[in-house]
Design a protein around this motif. Structure first.
Motif, PDB file in Angstrom:
ATOM      1  N   MET A 172       0.813  -1.213   0.000  1.00 44.44           N
ATOM      2  CA  MET A 172       0.000   0.000   0.000  1.00 44.44           C
ATOM      3  C   MET A 172       0.849   1.265   0.000  1.00 44.44           C
ATOM      4  SD  MET A 172      -2.892  -1.338   2.709  1.00 44.44           S
ATOM      5  CE  MET A 172      -3.775   0.212   2.779  1.00 44.44           C
ATOM      6  N   LEU A 173       2.048   1.189   0.600  1.00 43.46           N
ATOM      7  CA  LEU A 173       2.900   2.384   0.675  1.00 43.46           C
ATOM      8  C   LEU A 173       4.150   2.297  -0.188  1.00 43.46           C
ATOM      9  CD1 LEU A 173       2.822   3.580   4.401  1.00 43.46           C
ATOM     10  CD2 LEU A 173       1.794   4.642   2.400  1.00 43.46           C
ATOM     11  N   ALA A 174       4.499   1.099  -0.653  1.00 45.08           N
ATOM     12  CA  ALA A 174       5.692   0.974  -1.484  1.00 45.08           C
ATOM     13  C   ALA A 174       5.648   1.885  -2.717  1.00 45.08           C
ATOM     14  CB  ALA A 174       5.907  -0.478  -1.888  1.00 45.08           C
ATOM     15  N   PRO A 175       4.519   1.967  -3.440  1.00 44.11           N
ATOM     16  CA  PRO A 175       4.518   2.860  -4.602  1.00 44.11           C
ATOM     17  C   PRO A 175       4.659   4.330  -4.224  1.00 44.11           C
ATOM     18  CG  PRO A 175       2.327   1.958  -4.208  1.00 44.11           C
ATOM     19  CD  PRO A 175       3.268   1.199  -3.353  1.00 44.11           C
ATOM     20  N   VAL A 176       4.144   4.715  -3.071  1.00 47.50           N
ATOM     21  CA  VAL A 176       4.307   6.099  -2.603  1.00 47.50           C
ATOM     22  C   VAL A 176       5.785   6.396  -2.407  1.00 47.50           C
ATOM     23  CG1 VAL A 176       3.855   7.693  -0.711  1.00 47.50           C
ATOM     24  CG2 VAL A 176       2.030   6.186  -1.528  1.00 47.50           C
ATOM     25  N   ALA A 177       6.485   5.461  -1.773  1.00 44.10           N
ATOM     26  CA  ALA A 177       7.903   5.668  -1.501  1.00 44.10           C
ATOM     27  C   ALA A 177       8.740   5.645  -2.770  1.00 44.10           C
ATOM     28  CB  ALA A 177       8.392   4.595  -0.530  1.00 44.10           C
ATOM     29  N   GLN A 178       8.370   4.806  -3.727  1.00 44.15           N
ATOM     30  CA  GLN A 178       9.195   4.618  -4.911  1.00 44.15           C
ATOM     31  C   GLN A 178       8.926   5.634  -6.009  1.00 44.15           C
ATOM     32  OE1 GLN A 178       8.076   0.379  -5.294  1.00 44.15           O
ATOM     33  NE2 GLN A 178      10.269  -0.072  -5.263  1.00 44.15           N
ATOM     34  N   ARG A 179       7.706   6.117  -6.138  1.00 44.88           N
ATOM     35  CA  ARG A 179       7.354   6.952  -7.284  1.00 44.88           C
ATOM     36  C   ARG A 179       7.399   8.452  -7.011  1.00 44.88           C
ATOM     37  NH1 ARG A 179       1.825   3.830  -9.293  1.00 44.88           N
ATOM     38  NH2 ARG A 179       2.657   1.697  -9.126  1.00 44.88           N
ATOM     39  N   SER A 180       7.360   8.837  -5.765  1.00 50.61           N
ATOM     40  CA  SER A 180       7.163  10.255  -5.456  1.00 50.61           C
ATOM     41  C   SER A 180       8.385  11.099  -5.755  1.00 50.61           C
ATOM     42  CB  SER A 180       6.791  10.421  -3.982  1.00 50.61           C
ATOM     43  OG  SER A 180       7.890  10.032  -3.169  1.00 50.61           O
ATOM     44  N   GLY A 181       9.586  10.506  -5.641  1.00 47.55           N
ATOM     45  CA  GLY A 181      10.799  11.300  -5.796  1.00 47.55           C
ATOM     46  C   GLY A 181      11.116  12.149  -4.589  1.00 47.55           C
ATOM     47  N   ALA A 182      10.371  11.987  -3.513  1.00 44.31           N
ATOM     48  CA  ALA A 182      10.589  12.759  -2.282  1.00 44.31           C
ATOM     49  C   ALA A 182      10.871  11.812  -1.132  1.00 44.31           C
ATOM     50  CB  ALA A 182       9.354  13.611  -1.960  1.00 44.31           C
ATOM     51  N   PRO A 183      11.579  12.273  -0.107  1.00 43.70           N
ATOM     52  CA  PRO A 183      11.771  11.437   1.084  1.00 43.70           C
ATOM     53  C   PRO A 183      10.426  11.131   1.742  1.00 43.70           C
ATOM     54  CG  PRO A 183      13.197  13.384   1.126  1.00 43.70           C
ATOM     55  CD  PRO A 183      12.224  13.587   0.030  1.00 43.70           C
ATOM     56  N   VAL A 184      10.357   9.974   2.394  1.00 38.90           N
ATOM     57  CA  VAL A 184       9.122   9.548   3.053  1.00 38.90           C
ATOM     58  C   VAL A 184       9.382   9.378   4.540  1.00 38.90           C
ATOM     59  CG1 VAL A 184       7.333   7.777   3.179  1.00 38.90           C
ATOM     60  CG2 VAL A 184       8.316   8.392   0.963  1.00 38.90           C
ATOM     61  N   LEU A 185       8.483   9.941   5.349  1.00 44.00           N
ATOM     62  CA  LEU A 185       8.494   9.772   6.800  1.00 44.00           C
ATOM     63  C   LEU A 185       7.231   9.022   7.190  1.00 44.00           C
ATOM     64  CD1 LEU A 185       9.413  10.463   9.752  1.00 44.00           C
ATOM     65  CD2 LEU A 185       8.039  12.558   9.533  1.00 44.00           C
ATOM     66  N   LEU A 186       7.387   7.909   7.888  1.00 44.41           N
ATOM     67  CA  LEU A 186       6.229   7.167   8.379  1.00 44.41           C
ATOM     68  C   LEU A 186       5.984   7.525   9.833  1.00 44.41           C
ATOM     69  CD1 LEU A 186       6.800   3.638   6.805  1.00 44.41           C
ATOM     70  CD2 LEU A 186       5.599   5.626   5.868  1.00 44.41           C
ATOM     71  N   ILE A 187       4.722   7.778  10.163  1.00 43.63           N
ATOM     72  CA  ILE A 187       4.374   8.103  11.543  1.00 43.63           C
ATOM     73  C   ILE A 187       3.361   7.088  12.066  1.00 43.63           C
ATOM     74  CG2 ILE A 187       4.911  10.547  11.307  1.00 43.63           C
ATOM     75  CD1 ILE A 187       1.942  11.150  11.113  1.00 43.63           C
ATOM     76  N   ASN A 188       3.592   6.677  13.285  1.00 44.67           N
ATOM     77  CA  ASN A 188       2.720   5.728  13.992  1.00 44.67           C
ATOM     78  C   ASN A 188       2.269   6.430  15.259  1.00 44.67           C
ATOM     79  OD1 ASN A 188       1.767   3.531  15.658  1.00 44.67           O
ATOM     80  ND2 ASN A 188       3.885   3.311  16.391  1.00 44.67           N
ATOM     81  N   LEU A 189       1.068   6.990  15.224  1.00 47.81           N
ATOM     82  CA  LEU A 189       0.539   7.734  16.358  1.00 47.81           C
ATOM     83  C   LEU A 189      -0.766   7.090  16.798  1.00 47.81           C
ATOM     84  CD1 LEU A 189       1.131  11.409  15.096  1.00 47.81           C
ATOM     85  CD2 LEU A 189       2.609  10.016  16.555  1.00 47.81           C
ATOM     86  N   GLN A 190      -0.705   6.295  17.857  1.00 47.40           N
ATOM     87  CA  GLN A 190      -1.918   5.648  18.341  1.00 47.40           C
ATOM     88  C   GLN A 190      -2.806   6.666  19.047  1.00 47.40           C
ATOM     89  OE1 GLN A 190       0.159   2.694  20.703  1.00 47.40           O
ATOM     90  NE2 GLN A 190      -0.442   3.719  22.611  1.00 47.40           N
ATOM     91  N   PRO A 191      -4.094   6.362  19.263  1.00 49.11           N
ATOM     92  CA  PRO A 191      -5.034   7.374  19.779  1.00 49.11           C
ATOM     93  C   PRO A 191      -4.656   7.970  21.121  1.00 49.11           C
ATOM     94  CG  PRO A 191      -6.242   5.554  18.811  1.00 49.11           C
ATOM     95  CD  PRO A 191      -4.795   5.135  18.846  1.00 49.11           C
ATOM     96  N   THR A 192      -4.195   7.133  22.084  1.00 52.45           N
ATOM     97  CA  THR A 192      -3.840   7.628  23.410  1.00 52.45           C
ATOM     98  C   THR A 192      -2.548   6.949  23.867  1.00 52.45           C
ATOM     99  OG1 THR A 192      -5.106   5.938  24.591  1.00 52.45           O
ATOM    100  CG2 THR A 192      -6.279   7.987  24.003  1.00 52.45           C
ATOM    101  N   GLU A 193      -2.126   7.268  25.072  1.00 49.54           N
ATOM    102  CA  GLU A 193      -0.880   6.718  25.610  1.00 49.54           C
ATOM    103  C   GLU A 193      -0.903   5.193  25.726  1.00 49.54           C
ATOM    104  OE1 GLU A 193       1.120   9.798  28.610  1.00 49.54           O
ATOM    105  OE2 GLU A 193      -0.946   9.276  29.150  1.00 49.54           O
ATOM    106  N   ALA A 194      -2.065   4.621  26.047  1.00 44.01           N
ATOM    107  CA  ALA A 194      -2.153   3.177  26.248  1.00 44.01           C
ATOM    108  C   ALA A 194      -3.598   2.714  26.074  1.00 44.01           C
ATOM    109  CB  ALA A 194      -1.648   2.789  27.637  1.00 44.01           C
ATOM    110  N   MET A 195      -3.757   1.438  25.774  1.00 47.92           N
ATOM    111  CA  MET A 195      -5.092   0.854  25.652  1.00 47.92           C
ATOM    112  C   MET A 195      -5.728   0.655  27.027  1.00 47.92           C
ATOM    113  SD  MET A 195      -4.609  -2.103  22.736  1.00 47.92           S
ATOM    114  CE  MET A 195      -3.316  -2.960  23.635  1.00 47.92           C
ATOM    115  N   ASP A 196      -7.044   0.557  27.047  1.00 48.16           N
ATOM    116  CA  ASP A 196      -7.785   0.135  28.238  1.00 48.16           C
ATOM    117  C   ASP A 196      -7.997  -1.378  28.106  1.00 48.16           C
ATOM    118  OD1 ASP A 196      -9.464  -0.419  30.298  1.00 48.16           O
ATOM    119  OD2 ASP A 196     -10.942   1.131  29.827  1.00 48.16           O
ATOM    120  N   HIS A 197      -7.081  -2.138  28.656  1.00 45.97           N
ATOM    121  CA  HIS A 197      -7.065  -3.574  28.412  1.00 45.97           C
ATOM    122  C   HIS A 197      -8.317  -4.280  28.914  1.00 45.97           C
ATOM    123  CE1 HIS A 197      -2.886  -2.250  28.228  1.00 45.97           C
ATOM    124  NE2 HIS A 197      -2.662  -3.274  27.422  1.00 45.97           N
ATOM    125  N   ALA A 198      -8.908  -3.770  29.961  1.00 46.33           N
ATOM    126  CA  ALA A 198     -10.075  -4.443  30.555  1.00 46.33           C
ATOM    127  C   ALA A 198     -11.303  -4.359  29.665  1.00 46.33           C
ATOM    128  CB  ALA A 198     -10.372  -3.837  31.921  1.00 46.33           C
TER     129      ALA A 198
END
Length: 472
Positions: free
Chosen positions: A91-117
């Motif tokens: 899904m992201l390989a073509p973005v990285a390969q075709r754009s000609g620009a550097p790519v930064l991936l960000i992983n930002l989950q909704p909050t600090e931690a899940m409510d496991h219960a």
């Protein structure tokens, strides 16, 4: 149309968010939640000094390919891919390969931690952006695409600070690749370290070097009106403290040259300028060269760095520092103070007024040391606190490299000779530091910037392909 420095060369940031489409029918509440997260990322991204091209949310490889084409056509300086949950590398390989620009991936989950219960599988998947990150890194490595990422949560200011670092670096990359850099006059005789092969500027950094004559400035100065001179003098009096040594005729001439210099920058659409002219017996070119300091300092403060002594690579280093929000003033070694453990450095000529500790002083000089002419010069101490030296060196094979060292400007006695002068503590013996700094092959000029910006310079080096040499 010419640009104004305040809005010049804003980086263009591409943004794409995504997740695995197979989840949507299984967990109906998941996609709306992820879209809300993507909207928050878009909102935060628009707070940066950049133009954001948001191509929306992708759910499969076909949508990824379409996003890649849209981002390629946009001509982005950096592409940010938001991993909202698990997604495949296709899904992201073509973005990285075709754009000609550097790519930064960000992983930002909704909050600090899940409510496991209370969380079920669908709610967990909203926190699963970290899962595909190693997959992306592996795929990028095998495809020969440089990998960089930032992980955190949506309101994690540490993560956003790191994202901001990459965006500022993209701004530096943009101004170097697309900028117009003036070089006016001729080399200061004998300064081998300053001499620059103009083809190597474009070869290493991109951009264009505009070769200018002092006559390009002369004709513009000749057309300056008395009213424009009065306006520039008013600006100077608002900006500087005038020392009693300032001669009225000299500062009026500097103001006239300043107006002409403003026109030169606008007419040639310049992002930076390096200059020098030796002159002879008080003729017009000598007077122009001697009258540059006021206007060059005002322009540097406006985001168009100016360096004397034909120091093109230092004007570029100043531009890098300025675009990182750290100022960047024309600087060289002045003396070593072994009693106080500091290195004294600064320079005569143009300075970055935005990093002065106090309101800068305009001092009149009957002679400029090592240069012909006379007139007014700028004097100040850089703001006390953390600083970074930024030099742009050149290796034997012609490649450019960034050279940096972090220290702290501290108080103490300063010369009063119409120069910027600062006492910098590098936390080590001044002699040993000077030897280590010189051993990098940096030229004898560089930019003195405020703040400890080596982390930003590492990002710049990554995006531009420059080597970064750090002197502890």
């Amino acid at each position: 149309m010419t640009r104004t420095p305040a809005t010049a060369r804003r980086p263009k940031i591409g943004l794409v968010a995504g997740g695995l489409g197979a989840y949507w029918p299984q967990f109906p509440d998941l996609l709306p939640q992820l879209r809300r997260s993507a909207a928050r990322v878009t909102e935060r991204m628009r707070d940066f000094d950049a133009d954001v091209v948001d191509v929306g949310f992708i759910s499969d490889a076909q949508e990824g390919a379409a996003a890649a084409e849209e981002l390629r056509a946009a001509g982005c300086d950096l592409i940010v891919g938001f991993l909202t949950t698990y997604m495949t590398a296709t899904m992201l390989a073509p973005v990285a390969q075709r754009s000609g620009a550097p790519v930064l991936l960000i992983n930002l989950q909704p909050t600090e931690a899940m409510d496991h219960a209370s969380f079920d599988t669908g709610q967990w998947l909203a926190y699963c952006g970290a899962c595909p990150l190693p997959e992306m890194a592996n795929s990028f490595e095998r495809a020969g695409v440089p990998f960089r990422s930032v992980s955190g949560h949506l309101e994690d200011e540490r993560a956003w600070a790191r994202i901001g670092r990459w965006i500022r670096a993209a701004g530096v990359r943009s101004v170097l690749r697309n900028g117009r850099h003036g070089l006016m006059g001729h080399l200061y005789p004998g300064m081998y370290d300053v001499s620059t092969d103009l083809a190597m500027v474009s070869g290493n950094l991109g951009g264009h070097v505009e070769v200018l004559e002092f006559d390009d400035l002369r004709v513009r100065v000749e057309s300056v009106t008395d009213a424009e001179v009065s306006g520039k003098l008013a600006e100077a009096r608002e900006t500087f403290v005038f020392d009693d040594s300032v001669v009225a005729d000299d500062v009026e001439w500097a103001a006239r040259v300043s107006v002409g210099l403003d026109r030169l920058v606008a007419d040639f659409d310049l992002d930076s300028l390096a200059y020098y002219h030796r002159g002879l017996d008080g003729e017009i070119h000598e007077r122009l060269g001697a009258g540059m300091i006021l206007g060059a300092s005002l322009l540097t403060a406006r985001g168009v760095p100016m360096a004397g002594e034909y120091e093109l690579r230092t004007s570029l280093a100043m531009l890098i520092a300025d675009r990182l929000g750290a100022g960047g003033s024309f600087t060289e070694l002045q003396a070593l103070n072994f009693r106080d453990g500091v290195v004294e450095m600064g320079h005569d000529g143009p300075a970055h007024l935005g990093i002065s500790r106090h309101r800068p002083l305009l001092r009149g000089l009957g002679v400029f040391h090592g240069k012909r002419g006379w007139g007014v010069s700028v004097e100040f101490d850089v703001r006390h606190g953390p600083v970074t030296l930024v030099g742009l060196g050149q290796t034997r094979d012609g490649r450019y490299k960034l050279v940096a060292s972090q220290g702290e400007v501290v108080g103490g006695p300063l010369l009063k000779i119409g120069n910027t002068t600062s006492r910098v503590d590098f936390g080590t013996d001044p002699g040993e530091w000077t030897d280590a700094w010189s051993a990098t092959g940096v030229a004898h000029h560089w930019a003195l910037a405020t703040g400890h910006i080596v982390p930003d310079l590492r990002a710049v080096a990554d995006l531009t392909g420059l080597e970064l040499v750090e002197v502890p």
